[in-house]
Motif scaffolding. Structure first.
Motif, mmCIF file in Angstrom:
data_model
loop_
_atom_site.group_PDB
_atom_site.id
_atom_site.type_symbol
_atom_site.label_atom_id
_atom_site.label_comp_id
_atom_site.label_asym_id
_atom_site.label_seq_id
_atom_site.Cartn_x
_atom_site.Cartn_y
_atom_site.Cartn_z
ATOM 1 N N UNK A 234 0.829 -1.162 0.034
ATOM 2 C CA UNK A 234 -0.068 0.087 -0.005
ATOM 3 C C UNK A 234 0.953 1.398 0.051
ATOM 4 N N UNK A 235 0.691 2.193 -0.964
ATOM 5 C CA UNK A 235 1.275 3.539 -1.033
ATOM 6 C C UNK A 235 0.954 4.259 0.084
ATOM 7 N N UNK A 236 1.583 4.812 0.904
ATOM 8 C CA UNK A 236 1.593 5.546 2.225
ATOM 9 C C UNK A 236 2.196 6.866 1.976
ATOM 10 N N UNK A 237 1.914 7.831 2.800
ATOM 11 C CA UNK A 237 2.744 9.200 2.713
ATOM 12 C C UNK A 237 4.251 9.117 2.967
ATOM 13 N N UNK B 144 -5.027 15.110 9.311
ATOM 14 C CA UNK B 144 -3.951 14.265 8.854
ATOM 15 C C UNK B 144 -4.198 12.865 9.306
ATOM 16 N N UNK B 145 -4.894 11.801 8.448
ATOM 17 C CA UNK B 145 -5.348 10.750 8.784
ATOM 18 C C UNK B 145 -4.480 9.598 9.188
ATOM 19 N N UNK B 146 -3.307 9.666 8.374
ATOM 20 C CA UNK B 146 -2.275 8.746 8.888
ATOM 21 C C UNK B 146 -1.917 9.194 10.016
ATOM 22 N N UNK B 147 -1.169 10.163 10.661
ATOM 23 C CA UNK B 147 -0.945 10.670 11.784
ATOM 24 C C UNK B 147 -2.050 10.256 12.790
ATOM 25 N N UNK B 148 -3.176 10.540 12.612
ATOM 26 C CA UNK B 148 -4.229 10.020 13.725
ATOM 27 C C UNK B 148 -4.355 8.581 14.073
ATOM 28 N N UNK B 149 -4.304 7.779 12.649
ATOM 29 C CA UNK B 149 -4.374 6.421 12.759
ATOM 30 C C UNK B 149 -3.234 5.710 13.593
ATOM 31 N N UNK C 156 -8.393 4.781 2.960
ATOM 32 C CA UNK C 156 -8.595 4.740 4.130
ATOM 33 C C UNK C 156 -8.540 3.426 4.622
ATOM 34 N N UNK C 157 -9.073 2.409 3.908
ATOM 35 C CA UNK C 157 -8.779 0.998 4.364
ATOM 36 C C UNK C 157 -6.997 0.450 4.509
ATOM 37 N N UNK D 257 -2.377 -0.483 7.721
ATOM 38 C CA UNK D 257 -0.982 -0.086 7.546
ATOM 39 C C UNK D 257 -0.688 0.360 9.121
ATOM 40 N N UNK D 258 -1.616 0.910 9.931
ATOM 41 C CA UNK D 258 -1.318 1.165 11.255
ATOM 42 C C UNK D 258 -1.864 0.337 12.336
ATOM 43 N N UNK D 259 -2.511 -0.502 11.837
ATOM 44 C CA UNK D 259 -2.927 -1.614 12.618
ATOM 45 C C UNK D 259 -4.167 -1.208 13.650
ATOM 46 N N UNK D 260 -5.129 -0.766 12.829
ATOM 47 C CA UNK D 260 -6.285 -0.174 13.703
ATOM 48 C C UNK D 260 -7.509 -0.968 13.123
ATOM 49 N N UNK D 261 -8.180 -1.582 14.221
ATOM 50 C CA UNK D 261 -9.595 -2.436 13.583
ATOM 51 C C UNK D 261 -10.340 -1.273 13.087
#
Length: 489
Positions: free
Chosen positions: A258-261, A360-365, A381-382, A387-391
């Motif tokens: 998955x391409x992330x920031x 900043x969604x990735x920062x929040x997750x 978002x999925x 990638x952040x390990x959040x259910x």
């Protein structure tokens, strides 16, 4: 004579869910090939919102990345309208003007000594391959949805129409199971919405259906020894091994995500402005680990007053702290003059919850306080949540979101799907029930463990020498590039 310097033209549709992965890919291409050039291009209206002067045409990354728009035939892009055919009309303009403008862009870049060697395009731009072919250039499709969704579309449009006939015949029954080669049985409710709701020319999104159909509208190869068409996919081998294998005989599927920031965050330019102060991060800092419910329904979601009230009521009744994103335009329409909803929440935040316009969604997750993500299940978002390990609690609406939710709940087992009523409203009680299901102790432990395993798998795929890293490196070095119409190699 030495070969020309690699120059990728990355083209994308002007929606945030398309722009984000396309811009991330552009930066990853630069990182994977130090001598490469990249030009990122979307429509002029979206470009102006993302890159206001002086960044509008300013080269970045030491001149290796340029941001140049193409025309969609309009002055301000698509404007929401009460006309049910407005979007289909816009798409007609987008296809005609876009093809012409991108052709002109290719000529202009060559004249400046920055000739493009490969065109990379996202879905809804089937004409991009034709434009490239007409100029003798390589092209490749960048699939920004799951490989499983690609497989469904392939079988629907190129599988002898057996799947299409079954979907049409049983369209009234969302529980009807469709069986496609190489995939588990799928209920109609889990298939991409454009196959079950947009096949009629009178549908407001029929042009999306036809654009995707056109991606797969090519003649079988006569030369059996010719290379298979390559598709870059924003997923990784570890997440979708079955779907990728199901397409292996037909296509050279290259999962590169998955391409992330990037760590710098420079690739997160977008159509929506984030809250300038990061009060929400300070607020998260004061919360216990895995305690906060984060809620965001993406850049496209329209929210009626009833839905916002139900949403906030369900969050408050859950008894858990929450961070909820309500876009500025939606917020302006739905909040009372004194800046609150009927549920009484303000954007200032209190001990139980905070409402923000964007974040900043990735920062929040990535924050340890976040224990659950209530999401529309857009693919970006999925992937970010995985990638952040959040259910997740999944509230899918359209396009690939329903199948993304299926992957989250059935394949990866890191979330639960919330049921929306016949009126399209997610009720407070259902939201509360699903949040409790995902976050209560016995379920939370299992889901967090699964989420942690997928997080590690994604990190390995993206790391140096990982599966996605190897695939992207192979691509930029010249392997697996398609030439021709649609997906034809």
């Amino acid at each position: 004579m030495s070969p020309p310097r690699p120059h990728f033209l990355v083209l994308t549709f002007p929606l945030q869910g398309h722009i984000t992965p396309a811009l991330r890919l552009a930066r990853r291409l630069l990182a994977a090939s130090p001598d490469a050039l990249v030009t990122f291009s979307t429509t002029a209206a979206a470009h102006r919102r993302m890159f206001p002067p002086p960044e509008t045409t300013k080269p970045q990354d030491d001149g290796r990345l340029e941001l140049l728009p193409f025309s969609d035939g309009t002055e301000g892009g698509f404007v929401r309208s009460s006309d049910p055919q407005a979007f289909n009309g816009y798409m007609a303009s987008f296809h005609a003007a876009g093809a012409r403008s991108v052709g002109e862009l290719l000529v202009a870049l060559a004249a400046r000594g920055r000739a493009v060697t490969r065109v990379v395009y996202t879905l809804l731009l089937p004409w991009a391959a034709d434009v490239a072919r007409d100029r003798g250039l390589h092209s490749a499709l960048y699939w920004i949805q799951p490989a499983a969704v690609f497989a469904v579309y392939h079988h629907y449009f190129r599988g002898g129409h057996a799947a299409a006939a079954a979907i049409v015949q049983h369209g009234h029954d969302p529980s009807f199971l469709v069986r496609l080669p190489g995939l588990p049985p799928l209920a109609l409710r889990d298939l991409p919405s454009f196959l079950t709701e947009s096949t009629d020319p009178s549908d407001q999104f029929h042009s999306v259906y036809t654009a995707i159909r056109d991606l797969f509208d090519f003649d079988p190869l006569d030369d059996k020894d010719a290379p298979k068409a390559t598709v870059l996919v924003n997923t990784c081998q570890e997440l979708e091994a079955g779907a990728l294998a199901a397409m292996a005989e037909e296509y050279d599927m290259l999962p590169v995500g998955p391409l992330l920031p990037t760590s710098s965050g420079d690739d997160e330019a977008g159509l929506f402005k984030q809250d300038e102060d990061a009060r929400y991060m300070e607020w998260l800092d004061g919360k216990p680990a895995n305690s906060v419910v984060y809620v965001a329904f993406g850049s496209l979601a329209r929210m009626e007053r009833e839905q916002l009230d139900e949403l906030l009521r369900g969050l408050e009744e859950s008894g858990r702290p929450y961070l909820c994103v309500v876009r500025k335009d939606v917020k302006a329409e739905l909040l009372n003059p004194e800046g609150t909803t009927s549920a009484g929440e303000t954007d200032a935040g209190d001990k139980d919850g905070m409402v923000v316009e964007w974040c900043d969604q990735v920062r929040v997750l990535s924050h340890p306080a976040v224990g659950c993500f209530v999401t529309h299940c857009g693919w970006n978002s999925t992937l970010e949540s995985v990638a952040c390990g959040v259910p997740m609690v999944c509230v899918p609406r359209l396009s690939d979101q329903r199948m993304n939710a299926w992957l989250v709940e059935r394949e990866w087992r890191v979330g639960a799907r919330a049921e929306v009523g016949g009126d399209g409203v997610l009720r407070a009680a259902e939201l509360r029930r699903r949040v409790e299901e995902v976050m209560r102790e016995e379920e939370a432990v299992r889901r967090r463990a699964a989420a942690g395993e997928w997080k590690r798998a994604v990190a390995d795929a993206l790391g140096n020498g990982g599966s996605s890293d190897r695939n992207l490196t192979a691509f930029v070095r010249g392997g697996g590039v398609s030439v021709g119409t649609g997906l034809q190699a």
